[in-house]
Design an enzyme around this catalytic site. Structure first.
Site, mmCIF file in Angstrom:
data_model
loop_
_atom_site.group_PDB
_atom_site.id
_atom_site.type_symbol
_atom_site.label_atom_id
_atom_site.label_comp_id
_atom_site.label_asym_id
_atom_site.label_seq_id
_atom_site.Cartn_x
_atom_site.Cartn_y
_atom_site.Cartn_z
ATOM 1 N NE ARG A 151 -3.651 -2.215 2.671
ATOM 2 C CZ ARG A 151 -3.400 -3.381 3.269
ATOM 3 N NH1 ARG A 151 -2.218 -3.582 3.841
ATOM 4 N NH2 ARG A 151 -4.319 -4.324 3.300
ATOM 5 C CE LYS A 177 -7.909 -1.263 5.342
ATOM 6 N NZ LYS A 177 -8.548 -1.365 4.011
ATOM 7 C CG HIS A 262 -4.629 1.345 -4.370
ATOM 8 N ND1 HIS A 262 -4.087 0.992 -3.151
ATOM 9 C CD2 HIS A 262 -5.674 0.496 -4.570
ATOM 10 C CE1 HIS A 262 -4.779 -0.012 -2.634
ATOM 11 N NE2 HIS A 262 -5.731 -0.328 -3.465
ATOM 12 N NE ARG A 265 -3.166 -3.513 -1.245
ATOM 13 C CZ ARG A 265 -2.636 -4.413 -0.435
ATOM 14 N NH1 ARG A 265 -1.323 -4.593 -0.411
ATOM 15 N NH2 ARG A 265 -3.389 -5.144 0.356
ATOM 16 C CG HIS A 288 -5.866 -9.051 0.504
ATOM 17 N ND1 HIS A 288 -5.769 -9.506 -0.788
ATOM 18 C CD2 HIS A 288 -5.854 -7.687 0.422
ATOM 19 C CE1 HIS A 288 -5.699 -8.468 -1.602
ATOM 20 N NE2 HIS A 288 -5.747 -7.367 -0.894
ATOM 21 C CE1 TYR A 297 -5.529 -6.760 -6.581
ATOM 22 C CE2 TYR A 297 -5.941 -8.733 -5.328
ATOM 23 C CZ TYR A 297 -5.574 -7.411 -5.395
ATOM 24 O OH TYR A 297 -5.278 -6.738 -4.246
#
Length: 315
Positions: A151, A177, A262, A265, A288, A297
């Site tokens: 990120r 995160k 982004h 990523r 994740h 994706y």
């Protein structure tokens, strides 16, 4: 985003449900807020740009699209869940109502990943451009971002001191995160990109540079970290120049006008899945929370979809 959405909800609660608090919310209140988001009254929409408290300010800029409504409800419900866990309230009524908001027929649903031809064209532009700190930084971003899937905030916070040598190889320790720690493997592409960028900054390489050195820095100072806003702006500017100079099809150049940091990523996740990487390894690398997030994706899924249908009906 959380502050904005919760703030909007509290404004609605204050004026549309006087006397009702988060602790006394009912299912009927939750349903009413969902209906409110579907058709926001004019008095809640700003007629001009103004800060909260100024004349003309209102919490919304216009009607919300389905995706924005879903986001608003997700945030409010998550906030109420937190209040339940903290024992400030006893229940979250949003958990008992249907929150589906439908699809946005006007949305373009762009694929937020660079195709391999697009990445090749971008790198060609930066390789042939006159060398400069900004050009070196863009080359590093493209190659390192594609190979790590970090990120933007994780990359901005990364320092050489966060590199660790594991039995399996070199990795970058990320505090990401959700306050979760993980190790991101530094593949050959990532290591080479970092070594080249450090050398271009006059810092030697991974072994020579100081531990506190930021991986990504401002153009004028090779040791000063860059802010998120500056990174976003410079990446958008340079990508636009590279896309204009590219030989990509018109439709792809148009799609790339939306590209941002982004996208790198998403490109990592897409490329890894396309080339057969195990989904659980991709999930762990990207940090994740669930396999469902890794499965999103789109370019990888689209490529497989076109390939499989093409086997039957021809391409």
């Amino acid at each position: 985003v959380y502050a904005r959405e919760v703030g909007r909800f509290l404004v609605w609660l204050r004026f549309e449900r006087p006397g009702v608090t988060p602790a006394t919310l009912s299912v009927q209140d939750a349903a009413a807020f969902i209906a409110f988001l579907r058709e926001i009254p004019a008095k809640y929409i700003s007629r001009r740009k103004a800060a909260p408290g100024e004349i003309g300010w209102a919490p919304f800029r216009g009607q919300l699209k389905p995706g924005s409504r879903r986001q608003a409800l997700t945030v409010v419900s998550s906030w109420l869940d937190w209040l339940v866990q903290a024992r400030h309230i006893t229940a979250n009524p949003f958990a008992l109502v249907a929150r589906k908001q439908g699809d946005d027929r006007q949305a373009r649903h762009p694929i937020k990943a660079f195709s391999e031809p697009a990445m090749g064209e971008l790198l060609r532009f930066f390789r042939t451009a006159p060398p400069s700190p900004a050009i070196h930084r863009m080359q590093f971003l493209l190659r390192f971002g594609e190979a790590t899937g970090l990120r933007a905030a994780e990359l901005l916070n990364a320092r050489l001191a966060h590199l660790v040598s594991l039995p399996e190889g070199l990795a970058l320790t990320i505090h990401g995160k959700g306050a979760k720690n993980r190790h991101v493997p530094l593949s050959r592409q990532a290591r080479d990109a970092l070594e080249i960028y450090l050398a271009a900054r006059g810092l030697g390489g991974i072994a020579q540079a100081a531990p506190g050195t930021p991986l990504l820095t401002s153009a004028p100072d090779p040791l000063e970290a860059i802010s998120y806003s500056a990174l976003y702006a410079t990446v958008r500017t340079w990508l636009a120049k590279a896309v204009r100079d590219s030989a990509l099809p018109v439709h792809e150049r148009h799609q790339l006008t939306l590209a941002s940091t982004h996208w790198l990523r998403h490109t990592f996740g897409t490329r890894a899945i396309e080339r057969g990487a195990a989904p659980d390894a991709v999930q762990e690398t990207m940090g994740h929370a669930s396999p469902a997030m890794t499965a999103r994706y789109t370019r990888a899924n689209a490529k497989r979809q076109f390939t499989e249908i093409g086997k039957v009906f021809g391409r």
